[in-house]
Design an enzyme around this catalytic site. Structure first.
Site, mmCIF file in Angstrom:
data_model
loop_
_atom_site.group_PDB
_atom_site.id
_atom_site.type_symbol
_atom_site.label_atom_id
_atom_site.label_comp_id
_atom_site.label_asym_id
_atom_site.label_seq_id
_atom_site.Cartn_x
_atom_site.Cartn_y
_atom_site.Cartn_z
ATOM 1 N N TYR A 33 0.864 -1.186 0.000
ATOM 2 C CA TYR A 33 0.000 0.000 0.000
ATOM 3 C C TYR A 33 0.894 1.226 0.000
ATOM 4 O O TYR A 33 1.801 1.342 0.834
ATOM 5 C CB TYR A 33 -0.893 -0.004 1.250
ATOM 6 C CG TYR A 33 -1.780 1.221 1.368
ATOM 7 C CD1 TYR A 33 -2.910 1.358 0.568
ATOM 8 C CD2 TYR A 33 -1.485 2.234 2.282
ATOM 9 C CE1 TYR A 33 -3.732 2.471 0.679
ATOM 10 C CE2 TYR A 33 -2.302 3.344 2.398
ATOM 11 C CZ TYR A 33 -3.425 3.455 1.593
ATOM 12 O OH TYR A 33 -4.224 4.567 1.701
ATOM 13 N N ASP A 50 9.384 2.730 -0.664
ATOM 14 C CA ASP A 50 8.392 3.458 0.120
ATOM 15 C C ASP A 50 8.653 3.120 1.590
ATOM 16 O O ASP A 50 8.230 2.072 2.087
ATOM 17 C CB ASP A 50 6.987 3.036 -0.311
ATOM 18 C CG ASP A 50 5.912 3.699 0.533
ATOM 19 O OD1 ASP A 50 6.269 4.449 1.475
ATOM 20 O OD2 ASP A 50 4.722 3.463 0.265
ATOM 21 N N LYS A 55 5.139 9.292 8.565
ATOM 22 C CA LYS A 55 4.932 8.733 9.905
ATOM 23 C C LYS A 55 5.975 9.234 10.911
ATOM 24 O O LYS A 55 5.883 10.359 11.367
ATOM 25 C CB LYS A 55 4.862 7.217 9.820
ATOM 26 C CG LYS A 55 3.667 6.753 8.940
ATOM 27 C CD LYS A 55 3.337 5.301 9.125
ATOM 28 C CE LYS A 55 2.307 4.791 8.122
ATOM 29 N NZ LYS A 55 0.918 4.956 8.530
HETATM 30 N N1 HOZ Z 1 -3.673 3.149 6.041
HETATM 31 C C1 HOZ Z 1 -3.146 3.449 7.314
HETATM 32 C C2 HOZ Z 1 -2.312 2.341 7.865
HETATM 33 N N2 HOZ Z 1 -1.605 1.567 6.940
HETATM 34 C C3 HOZ Z 1 -4.244 3.744 8.292
HETATM 35 C C4 HOZ Z 1 -4.265 5.156 8.622
HETATM 36 C C5 HOZ Z 1 -5.264 5.540 9.716
HETATM 37 O O1 HOZ Z 1 -6.338 4.984 9.792
HETATM 38 O O2 HOZ Z 1 -4.918 6.415 10.482
#
Ligand code: HOZ
Length: 425
Positions: A144, A239, A267
């Site tokens: 992802y 990534d 992050k």
């Molecule tokens: N897609 C995010 C984790 N891989 C989740 C982000 C969120 O819900 O804060």
């Protein structure tokens, strides 16, 4: 555990916010029940609006490596906020931040700050296309890379959780420019690149996947990506939004001793505020406007308060932290594996540093197809059992759990006990 206030808030939220949440996996729909609304967090704990306290392994989906509300990060944010929230003009702290990122991750010779991981990966792809003059990108099933159109193809994370790995709303013309392969399949990658190398702008990869659960690269996989891109004039993109500063001070590329052409960070890089970075080879990044013709901009890019949080966080990272995370991770890995074995649950635990997943299928999990074979119901029961016992665990079997500096051995042991009970239930 009482959840009256959370329930009331969720009912209100569902009336005005899509599914009551601002990002899909937070809705708890894959595990049943309703999400606790978080009131505050300190260290390794979060507390919900009903006063229930949890040991937190979500860690804001990655950023909270130092634990919540680390006093030095909070102080830096408060000081920066007092000086002004946003200027849309260069500030000194951005320079210090970029110099530090370059020092910690030397492959990032030239970089740009943006506001989210999605923006970072989207921009990295654009610059790869602008640099090579090619259109195709290669990604791996279950990885992802945020929610830009061309990356929502066979995507992991929430997209996989809700059965929409190829999102509606992405035009077929865009989707056709994204070629997908199974993660860890070096032979297929080699074959594709040999056949269509002259059309491929970039190969993008999570160097350790966190978005189909924690799936490590097999020896030679990442090396092949970097090497094949070099040979065929394509751009390799690691990534590292999730792995950056998590798997070591230089991220996955430092851990594995590899140098991708471009890297995306987010992050931890933003210390809990909206900040992400993309960057890499000087000749490639020199194509970004106004040095070159690839356009990318943002009012809040390099926002002074976000940069202050990122800078304070990165300044606190040190080798001892990663040693501690490794030891805690090993303790949790062992404990979860033996609890699952005692309960007779077909499962496997996979971990790299401070990223860990208990998969509800026998291992090893090497690809998205492997991860998708899990027992969803069993995971959902496990998740509910953990939350009831005060352990806040990712509400999707496709999301890795994270350890942070504030976790203690006692937290890990309590978590293992909770897991053993949840698995027995
Ligand atoms: N897609 C995010 C984790 N891989 C989740 C982000 C969120 O819900 O804060």
């Amino acid at each position: 555990m009482k959840h009256d206030r959370s329930k009331a808030l969720f009912a209100r939220a569902e009336r005005v916010i899509v599914a009551g949440v601002n990002s899909p996996v937070r809705a708890f729909r894959a595990v049943g029940g309703e999400p606790p609304f978080i009131a505050r967090g300190h260290g390794a704990r979060v507390v919900d609006v009903d006063g229930n306290e949890y040991i937190d392994y979500v860690g804001s989906w990655g950023p909270a490596i130092l634990g919540h509300a680390h006093p030095e990060v909070v102080r830096a944010v408060q000081a920066a906020a007092g000086e002004g929230l946003s200027f849309g003009a260069p500030t000194e702290r951005e320079v210090v931040f970029a110099e530090l990122v370059n020092q910690l991750v030397p492959s990032m010779e030239l970089m740009r700050c943006v506001s989210s991981g999605t923006e970072a990966t989207m921009s990295a792809i654009r610059v790869a296309r602008g640099f090579t003059g090619r259109e195709l990108i290669v990604k791996f099933e279950g990885c992802y890379h945020g929610h830009a159109d061309h990356l929502l193809v066979k995507a992991g994370s929430g997209a996989a959780t809700f059965g929409e790995p190829d999102s509606a709303g992405v035009t077929s013309a865009v989707a056709r420019t994204t070629l997908t392969l199974a993660y860890n399949d070096v032979a297929a990658l080699r074959e594709l690149v040999h056949a269509r190398g002259s059309e491929i702008a970039a190969v993008i990869v999570e160097p350790v996947v966190g978005n189909m659960g924690c799936v490590p690269p097999e020896p030679g996989f990442l090396e092949a990506i970097v090497e094949l891109c070099k040979t065929h004039g394509a751009v390799s993109i690691f990534d590292e939004v999730m792995t950056g500063f998590r798997l070591g001070i230089a991220g996955a590329q430092g851990r594995f001793g590899l140098t991708p052409d471009l890297t995306t960070l987010g992050k931890i890089a933003g210390g809990g505020l909206p900040l992400a970075v993309y960057g890499g080879r000087r000749d490639i990044m020199s194509r970004v406007a106004p040095l070159g013709p690839v356009y990318q901009a943002g009012t809040l890019s390099g926002n002074p308060v976000a940069v202050a949080a990122g800078l304070a966080t990165l300044s606190l990272l040190e080798p001892a932290l990663y040693e501690k995370l490794e030891a805690l991770g090993a303790r949790l890995e062992l404990g979860l594996a033996s609890a699952a074995a005692k309960a007779g649950v077909p499962s496997c635990v996979q971990r790299v540093g401070a990223m860990i997943t208990l998969f509800f299928a026998p291992g090893p999990i090497r690809t998205f197809d492997d991860a998708a074979r899990q027992d969803k119901e069993r995971f959902a029961r496990f998740h509910r059992g953990l939350v009831e016992r005060g352990v806040y665990w990712p509400a999707s079997m496709y999301e890795a759990a994270f350890l942070g500096a504030a976790h203690t051995e006692a937290d890990i042991d309590r978590t293992i006990d909770a897991a053993a009970q949840a698995l027995a239930g």
